[in-house]
Design an enzyme around this catalytic site. Structure first.
Site, short mmCIF file in Angstrom:
data_model
loop_
_atom_site.label_atom_id
_atom_site.label_comp_id
_atom_site.label_asym_id
_atom_site.label_seq_id
_atom_site.Cartn_x
_atom_site.Cartn_y
_atom_site.Cartn_z
N GLY A 90 -4.79 6.20 -0.25
CA GLY A 90 -3.49 5.85 -0.78
C GLY A 90 -2.49 6.97 -0.59
O GLY A 90 -2.83 8.10 -0.26
N CYS A 91 -1.21 6.64 -0.80
CA CYS A 91 -0.14 7.61 -0.55
C CYS A 91 -0.18 8.76 -1.55
O CYS A 91 -0.19 9.94 -1.16
CB CYS A 91 1.21 6.91 -0.58
N TYR A 92 -0.22 8.45 -2.84
CA TYR A 92 -0.32 9.52 -3.85
C TYR A 92 -1.61 10.34 -3.69
O TYR A 92 -1.58 11.57 -3.75
CB TYR A 92 -0.28 8.93 -5.26
#
Length: 334
Positions: A153-155
């Site tokens: 995921g991005c985070y």
């Protein structure tokens, strides 16, 4: 040339992914697909993303028959919803395709995680065991052997790239959890219209306090508990994470700098700041994660930035693909 199918190309990350692959010298885009029920089926990708006009005027085909769509395909990218990837990935894998999944459907091996954080019962524990987590700078040897790569995921990408050298180097005080406060642009919520993401409504606001699905993803792969609070920012794209930590007694700023240098000296998509900390504008539209830090006594503040659609999604997927097939790691990205 590797024949490539991109499912979910109509979304923001899917469009960026398609643009990267279109200029890759070893990839042949044989099809762009969306779900059969999608309102985008039959449209040209360039109709939805005008920046691609004259570059990618390819139709978005409805995905009706997976077995038929998989014929002659070497590589499949799934830029689809979690439940959709959960159903599609095993079918493409059974057809012999190498699958890069940008959703969260195979990122964590614990099947109970999905019912708690994603709202569905995971039906493919065998593929949960076989999937390789595609944090490219840290999992390259496993990626080289994998058939299913779960793109982080991005985070979690920004958070883990910032923390992992310090956790692995045992530089942090275990008695105090790292605290991650991260702000993402609205594109992280996808293209689907909603009141909360509309121009006049969007603001700087925290969400998912103690419940966001990326927190257990970070913990599972980082190997240490964290407190993670995501925020929605009133800008289009990018992530800036400010992370506060307590250092073990005797750990210095030079120890921190050395740990980062050792981890990333040969990793071209992670840029380290010798002085100061990064700003979001330095990474938007680029495939990098930038990291800077400051130390005062036993207190450490780290700032990590990335484009959520690129290093946080499409660019990392292409980076993983390059690693998997032995191409230069930054091929088509720089």
């Amino acid at each position: 040339m590797l024949n490539t199918l991109i499912v979910g190309a109509s979304g923001y990350a899917g469009a960026e992914l398609t643009a990267y692959l279109n200029r890759h010298p070893h990839m042949n885009i044989t099809g762009l697909a969306v779900s059969a029920q999608s309102a985008d089926a039959g449209k040209l990708l360039s109709e939805l993303h005008p920046q691609l006009k004259g570059i990618l005027d390819l139709p978005l085909q409805p995905l009706v028959d997976v077995a038929q769509a998989a014929k002659g395909i070497d590589v499949v990218f799934l830029a689809t919803a979690h439940e959709v990837s959960h159903d599609l990935a095993p079918q493409f894998l059974a057809a012999g395709c190498v699958v890069f999944d940008l959703s969260g459907a195979f990122r964590v091996r614990d099947a109970a995680f999905y019912s708690q954080y994603y709202g569905f019962e995971h039906q493919h524990p065998d593929w949960l065991d076989k999937a390789v987590y595609g944090l490219a700078e840290w999992q390259s040897e496993d990626i080289k052997q994998a058939q299913l790569i779960a793109v982080p995921g991005c985070y979690p990408t920004a958070s883990q790239l910032a923390l992992k050298p310090l956790v692995d180097g045992q530089l942090l005080n275990d008695a105090q959890w790292p605290v991650i406060n991260a702000v993402s642009g609205v594109s992280g919520a996808g293209r689907k219209a909603s009141m909360g993401n509309s121009f006049c409504e969007v603001s700087l606001q925290p969400y998912g306090l103690f419940t966001h699905r990326h927190q257990p993803e970070i913990v599972a792969h980082l190997g240490t508990p964290v407190i993670f609070t995501p925020h929605l920012g009133n800008f289009a794209r990018g992530i800036l994470a400010t992370i506060t930590c307590r250092l073990k007694a005797g750990v210095t700023a030079q120890n921190i700098a050395d740990a980062y240098h050792h981890a990333y000296q040969n990793k071209p998509l992670v840029r380290l700041y010798q002085q100061g900390v990064p700003a979001l504008k330095a990474v938007v539209g680029l495939p990098f994660c930038d990291i800077g830090f400051s130390v005062q006594g036993e207190h450490l503040i780290i700032v990590a930035t990335e484009d959520n659609l690129l290093k946080g999604a499409a660019a990392q997927a292409v980076q993983c693909m390059n690693i998997r097939f032995g191409f230069p790691e930054t091929q088509s990205l720089l």
